[in-house]
Write an enzyme that holds these catalytic residues in place. Structure first.
Site, PDB file in Angstrom:
ATOM      1  N   HIS A 269      41.100  34.953  47.277  1.00  0.00           N
ATOM      2  CA  HIS A 269      40.532  36.374  46.923  1.00  0.00           C
ATOM      3  C   HIS A 269      41.379  36.872  45.503  1.00  0.00           C
ATOM      4  O   HIS A 269      42.485  36.666  45.353  1.00  0.00           O
ATOM      5  CB  HIS A 269      40.853  37.403  48.051  1.00  0.00           C
ATOM      6  N   ASP A 281      49.826  38.517  46.073  1.00  0.00           N
ATOM      7  CA  ASP A 281      48.979  38.711  47.051  1.00  0.00           C
ATOM      8  C   ASP A 281      47.707  39.338  46.197  1.00  0.00           C
ATOM      9  O   ASP A 281      47.538  40.567  45.953  1.00  0.00           O
ATOM     10  CB  ASP A 281      49.208  39.719  48.100  1.00  0.00           C
ATOM     11  N   GLU A 313      38.505  41.593  49.354  1.00  0.00           N
ATOM     12  CA  GLU A 313      39.078  41.148  50.213  1.00  0.00           C
ATOM     13  C   GLU A 313      39.932  41.981  51.113  1.00  0.00           C
ATOM     14  O   GLU A 313      40.013  42.405  52.257  1.00  0.00           O
ATOM     15  CB  GLU A 313      39.805  39.959  50.066  1.00  0.00           C
ATOM     16  N   GLU A 314      40.662  42.814  50.259  1.00  0.00           N
ATOM     17  CA  GLU A 314      41.585  43.860  50.414  1.00  0.00           C
ATOM     18  C   GLU A 314      41.011  44.896  51.294  1.00  0.00           C
ATOM     19  O   GLU A 314      41.929  45.839  51.959  1.00  0.00           O
ATOM     20  CB  GLU A 314      42.465  44.270  49.500  1.00  0.00           C
ATOM     21  N   ASP A 342      45.711  31.907  50.338  1.00  0.00           N
ATOM     22  CA  ASP A 342      45.810  33.484  50.584  1.00  0.00           C
ATOM     23  C   ASP A 342      47.465  33.692  50.812  1.00  0.00           C
ATOM     24  O   ASP A 342      48.013  33.631  51.815  1.00  0.00           O
ATOM     25  CB  ASP A 342      45.186  34.165  51.426  1.00  0.00           C
ATOM     26  N   HIS A 442      51.648  44.584  49.160  1.00  0.00           N
ATOM     27  CA  HIS A 442      50.782  45.642  49.094  1.00  0.00           C
ATOM     28  C   HIS A 442      51.609  46.534  48.381  1.00  0.00           C
ATOM     29  O   HIS A 442      51.293  48.004  48.380  1.00  0.00           O
ATOM     30  CB  HIS A 442      50.344  46.042  50.598  1.00  0.00           C
TER      31      HIS A 442
END
Length: 522
Positions: A269, A281, A313-314, A342, A442
């Site tokens: 992603h 990420d 994707e997130e 990923d 994140h």
């Protein structure tokens, strides 16, 4: 090193052998393991990561879907593909984005950080906040909102405040709606032993294409600290969700093979979370693919090779799901397998391979036949490199979900997210026990400084190894014979995983990180 006919055969340049020049890598057909892996490197991957960081720096610090930073990332991938002689197809998809509000009004006005749930309904609600069986002290283990009985006496029209733990987010939201709640706030558990569950969560309520809105009321996720504040006596809040249609893009690159109807796919992603640039990420997986693209620019594979950089994707695996849904059945039948990358450079990494044979984790999803062969191929690579590895849960909670839902064999790599590294894992892979595999998961600090160079170096070669293996033959996966990879080379049997996640059939490696919808008992 691998043994073949009694000889040690290197897979890539060893310290005593000069690495090939950039010119050699750019001009020759890198059609053997030694050639291809010699041209893929942490330095090459990092060059692409630096480009992603620069894109984020120029666009408000993020590369999230539906932002200029994401569009610039798409343009960058297309440019690399075209310069490397691959085809580049920018494929649009549409989805409902959410504009959201979580504003505490009393006793202290506060705008809490939050995220709209995937599968939420719309609405704009201002009402009292009623905690439902929450646990704010001790271990904070709870089953908040998991039973209809939890809502006995719940005042109709109030906002339900429920806590992460024990059951699926969708169960909590559906129970709240049935009890007459006007909105739902789901806050994180607040338990470091379960993988540092304190930050903002983005709940997924298990929507489907036929049922994209699981509940009719607005549902948001927030942090443990926000939950503590909202649980105060006399708390009132505003929760609002407003849908708008967004068009965003996947990027599909293809290198034509001698065979056009047996396609080897790999994907990562491309989007970050809104909070940061998303360099581990998932800049790491995206950049790893780009370095392989450049190294294969003059390759002539037997099977067609197709790479994908997925959008959105997130916020619920939207881009990959849309692309697979856009394919005809005959087009899906041509896909021999899918490899997912990923997070492959976590700073406090372990080397994880999707556990298709379920030797450590019982898969909560069907595992298509042929997936075990993919697991074995990736494990054989680590065995060649004398690198210890472990299983990563075959959970379907990344972009391979849409593929396995259509029976397409899949596998992939993972170096860890929010789960805490154990002393046993520190002894095997180094790093720091007691800290998450990725402490900036994140967060805004997921920058170019948030990757481990050894993990990037080893895993970019793992990507190249698997792609080249299947570019020549997918016989072990789908029975379709191809050709042997050139070179006098024998792939060894896997050494076996370390089983560090609480032993066989247990534990949790956190590989539900991008698709939080089903909770483990806590």
């Amino acid at each position: 090193m691998v043994a073949t006919a009694g000889l040690a055969v290197p897979l890539a340049a060893s310290p005593s052998v000069a690495a090939p020049s950039n010119k050699a890598c750019d001009t020759r057909n890198n059609n053997t393991y030694d050639k291809l892996l010699g041209c893929v490197s942490a330095e090459g991957v990092t060059r692409h990561l630096e480009a992603f960081q620069a894109i984020a720096d120029d666009n408000g610090g993020t590369r999230a879907t539906d932002t200029p930073g994401y569009q610039a990332s798409v343009d960058y991938v297309v440019d690399v593909l075209e310069k490397s002689g691959w085809s580049a197809d920018v494929v649009p998809f549409t989805y409902n984005a959410t504009d959201t509000v979580l504003q505490q009004i009393t006793p202290t006005p506060t705008a809490h950080p939050h995220a709209g749930a995937t599968g939420t309904g719309e609405g704009d609600v201002t009402a009292s906040v009623v905690p439902v069986d929450v646990a704010l002290t001790g271990t904070r283990a709870n089953s908040s909102g998991c039973e209809a009985a939890d809502f006995a006496g719940f005042p109709v029209g109030a906002i339900a405040l429920v806590q992460r733990g024990s059951c699926a987010f969708a169960v909590k939201a559906l129970n709240a709606e049935a009890a007459g709640a006007s909105a739902v706030i789901i806050f994180n558990q607040g338990d470091a032993s379960a993988g540092d569950r304190f930050g903002v969560i983005r709940p997924t309520l298990s929507p489907t294409p036929d049922n994209p809105t699981v509940v009719d009321i607005p549902v948001v996720g927030t942090s443990f600290a926000a939950g503590q504040s909202l649980a105060q006596t006399g708390s009132t809040a505003r929760v609002a969700i407003d849908f708008r249609e967004v068009t965003d893009y996947n990027v599909i690159g293809e290198l034509a093979g001698e065979v056009s109807d047996n396609v080897v796919m790999a994907g990562a992603h491309l989007d970050s979370v809104p909070a940061g640039p998303g360099i581990n990420d998932n800049g790491s997986g995206s950049a790893g693919l780009l370095d392989v693209v450049e190294a294969m620019s003059n390759s002539k594979p037997h099977n067609t090779v197709r790479f994908a950089w997925w959008g959105a994707e997130e916020i619920g695996l939207i881009g990959s799901s849309a692309w697979v849904a856009q394919r005809t059945q005959s087009e899906k039948d041509e896909i021999a397998l899918y490899l997912n990358f990923d997070m492959i450079g976590s700073p406090n990494y372990y080397f994880g391979v999707y556990d298709a044979d379920e030797s450590s984790f019982v898969a909560p999803v069907p595992v298509p036949a042929g997936s075990e062969h993919i697991e074995g191929t990736l494990e054989s690579f680590y065995t060649v490199r004398s690198e210890p590895y472990d299983d990563s849960a075959f959970s379907g909670r990344s972009d391979y979900q849409a593929f396995i839902n259509n029976g397409i064999p899949s596998g992939g790599l993972f170096t860890g997210a929010e789960v805490v590294k154990t002393p046993q894992q520190q002894a095997i892979w180094g790093g720091v026990a007691g800290e998450s595999f990725d402490q900036c998961y994140h967060l805004a600090c997921d920058t170019i400084a948030n990757v481990n160079q050894k993990a990037l170096d080893v895993n970019s070669d793992a990507v190249a190894f698997a792609v080249l293996t299947y570019a020549y033959s997918t016989e072990g996966v789908n029975g379709i014979k191809g050709r042997k990879v050139p070179g006098n080379f024998t792939v060894p049997s896997p050494a076996g995983p370390e089983h560090t996640f609480a032993g066989p059939l247990g534990g949790d490696d956190g590989h539900d990180h991008d698709h939080d919808h089903e909770e483990v008992a806590s």
